[in-house]
Design a protein around this motif. Structure first.
Motif, PDB file in Angstrom:
ATOM      1  N   ARG A 107       2.121  -1.828  -3.644  1.00 55.57           N
ATOM      2  CA  ARG A 107       2.263  -0.379  -3.807  1.00 55.57           C
ATOM      3  C   ARG A 107       2.231   0.005  -5.274  1.00 55.57           C
ATOM      4  NH1 ARG A 107       7.318   3.399  -1.730  1.00 55.57           N
ATOM      5  NH2 ARG A 107       6.066   5.254  -1.243  1.00 55.57           N
ATOM      6  N   HIS A 108       1.586   1.121  -5.570  1.00 57.55           N
ATOM      7  CA  HIS A 108       1.434   1.578  -6.961  1.00 57.55           C
ATOM      8  C   HIS A 108       2.802   1.720  -7.635  1.00 57.55           C
ATOM      9  CE1 HIS A 108      -0.329   3.541 -10.411  1.00 57.55           C
ATOM     10  NE2 HIS A 108       0.539   4.545 -10.279  1.00 57.55           N
ATOM     11  N   ARG A 151       0.851  -1.201   0.000  1.00 56.07           N
ATOM     12  CA  ARG A 151       0.000   0.000   0.000  1.00 56.07           C
ATOM     13  C   ARG A 151       0.885   1.249   0.000  1.00 56.07           C
ATOM     14  NH1 ARG A 151      -5.547  -0.912  -0.180  1.00 56.07           N
ATOM     15  NH2 ARG A 151      -6.310  -2.781   0.836  1.00 56.07           N
ATOM     16  N   ASN A 152       0.799   2.115   1.031  1.00 56.01           N
ATOM     17  CA  ASN A 152       1.613   3.340   1.001  1.00 56.01           C
ATOM     18  C   ASN A 152       2.954   3.167   1.706  1.00 56.01           C
ATOM     19  OD1 ASN A 152       0.809   3.365   3.741  1.00 56.01           O
ATOM     20  ND2 ASN A 152       0.833   5.617   3.804  1.00 56.01           N
ATOM     21  N   ARG A 193      -4.259  -5.453  -5.062  1.00 50.06           N
ATOM     22  CA  ARG A 193      -4.381  -4.048  -4.675  1.00 50.06           C
ATOM     23  C   ARG A 193      -3.453  -3.678  -3.523  1.00 50.06           C
ATOM     24  NH1 ARG A 193     -10.903  -2.730  -4.687  1.00 50.06           N
ATOM     25  NH2 ARG A 193     -11.256  -3.066  -6.916  1.00 50.06           N
ATOM     26  N   SER A 225       1.771  -8.195  -8.044  1.00 47.91           N
ATOM     27  CA  SER A 225       0.713  -7.247  -8.411  1.00 47.91           C
ATOM     28  C   SER A 225      -0.435  -7.924  -9.142  1.00 47.91           C
ATOM     29  CB  SER A 225       1.293  -6.120  -9.271  1.00 47.91           C
ATOM     30  OG  SER A 225       1.943  -6.660 -10.414  1.00 47.91           O
TER      31      SER A 225
END
Length: 359
Positions: free
Chosen positions: A62-63, A12-13, A59, A90
């Motif tokens: 991390r992006h 995530r972040n 999800r 991912s």
């Protein structure tokens, strides 16, 4: 069981975090949307490599990254000092490694060995949300208590998807239908039987704990509401065969364990409809405590307790009742935007933008 160290990367972040825990009380303190819940979510994967916030594990990465990892160092009642590495791609692919990089070939060999119980504000949705939310909660609980349940559930779901594809294609393929229905019947009968046993065990605990949490003489009930009852696997197989014509109209299998529900009552009335907001939150805490009791008995391991800002919404009496029910000896990792009243007894980390600073 104790979590002594947790390292998380690309989750995530969280770019990278390395936290060493000491004692039985750990508190993640900070404003909203800083990463408190994200770390708790990473820790919760220990139970069954499932998130308590989403069904789509991809999800969690991390992006912009391809791989997220969570590494655990545990003190375990049965297995001693243990290291676990969870890797998540991912695209949703996952890998579990124990000790010195030994991969776990079957999820049933991992699920339930390292139990963690989550208490979150969203738990109230189990009481008043859609049936799918309740099925997911109970399936996770029963899978953690019994790895064989998870395997039966996975086989059932694969066969269900295959049968539904035939229904959508309006296929004239009786042999294929029969093959998938046999798998559905055999595993569905076992799933229903396991749910009946599990609900019976949880219901007794739930009723007793709810009365103490709500601080009054209430009759709290947990009931299993299957979409269909059949005596055995043969009965289920015959039922699925009879249902083909109707199911073709809907392009989906209309009845079976995948449509079961679970009901909650308070003083004889539907808790989702008639219980107050405070009562519903008290009941959701009672359900989590019943889950904790069941997993502790079934696995022989003291679960880690993960509390995500859930106690801030309780009145002082129910908050005190919760801690009394939890008792001593369990490790608790909690989050909040306000420090606990007994902050001196907690190991506190300040959380800012996905970073964790010990005090």
């Amino acid at each position: 069981m104790r979590l002594n160290r947790l390292r998380v990367s690309n989750f995530r972040n969280i770019g990278f975090a390395d936290l060493e825990f000491s004692g039985t009380r750990v508190f993640l303190f900070g404003e909203n949307a800083q990463g408190k819940t994200n770390l708790l979510e990473a820790a919760s994967l220990l139970t069954a490599f499932r998130s308590f916030r989403t069904r789509e594990l991809g999800r969690l990465v991390r992006h912009g990254e391809k791989l997220a990892q969570a590494a655990f160092e545990l003190a375990h009642e049965r297995e001693g000092d243990t290291r676990i590495l969870l890797s998540l791609g991912s695209a949703g692919r996952k890998r579990v490694e124990l000790g010195a990089g030994t991969p776990v070939a079957r999820m049933r060999d991992f699920v339930g060995r390292f139990p963690a119980v989550v208490f979150a504000a969203e738990d109230v949705a189990v009481l008043r949300g859609a049936p799918a939310l309740r099925r997911r909660w109970f399936d996770l609980t029963f899978s953690a208590a019994d790895g064989a349940y998870l395997e039966r559930l996975q086989r059932y779901c694969r066969a269900l998807e295959a049968r539904n594809r035939l229904l959508k294609a309006e296929a004239d393929a009786p042999a294929q239908f029969a093959a998938f229905e046999k798998v559905l019947a055999e595993n569905g009968a076992e799933i229903v039987a396991a749910r009946e046993r599990g609900v019976a065990e949880l219901a007794a605990r739930f009723a007793e704990i709810a009365a103490r949490i709500l601080n009054r003489a209430v009759a709290a009930e947990l009931l299993y509401a299957p979409s269909r009852r059949e005596a055995d696997a043969a009965g289920w197989e015959a039922f699925f065969e009879r249902s083909r014509r109707t199911d073709r109209l809907f392009h989906a299998t209309q009845k079976g364990p995948h449509r079961d529900d679970f009901r909650f009552r308070l003083d004889g009335r539907d808790a989702a409809e008639f219980a107050s907001e405070g009562q519903q939150r008290g009941l959701s805490l009672a359900l989590g405590l019943a889950q904790l009791s069941l997993l502790r008995e079934r696995t022989g391991v003291a679960p880690i307790v993960l509390a995500d800002d859930v106690l801030s919404e309780l009145d002082p009496a129910r908050k005190e009742n919760f801690w009394r029910e939890l008792g001593d000896g369990l490790q608790v990792v909690a989050t909040g935007t306000v420090l606990p009243a007994d902050a001196a007894s907690w190991r506190i980390f300040d959380v800012r933008e996905g970073k964790y600073f010990p005090r």
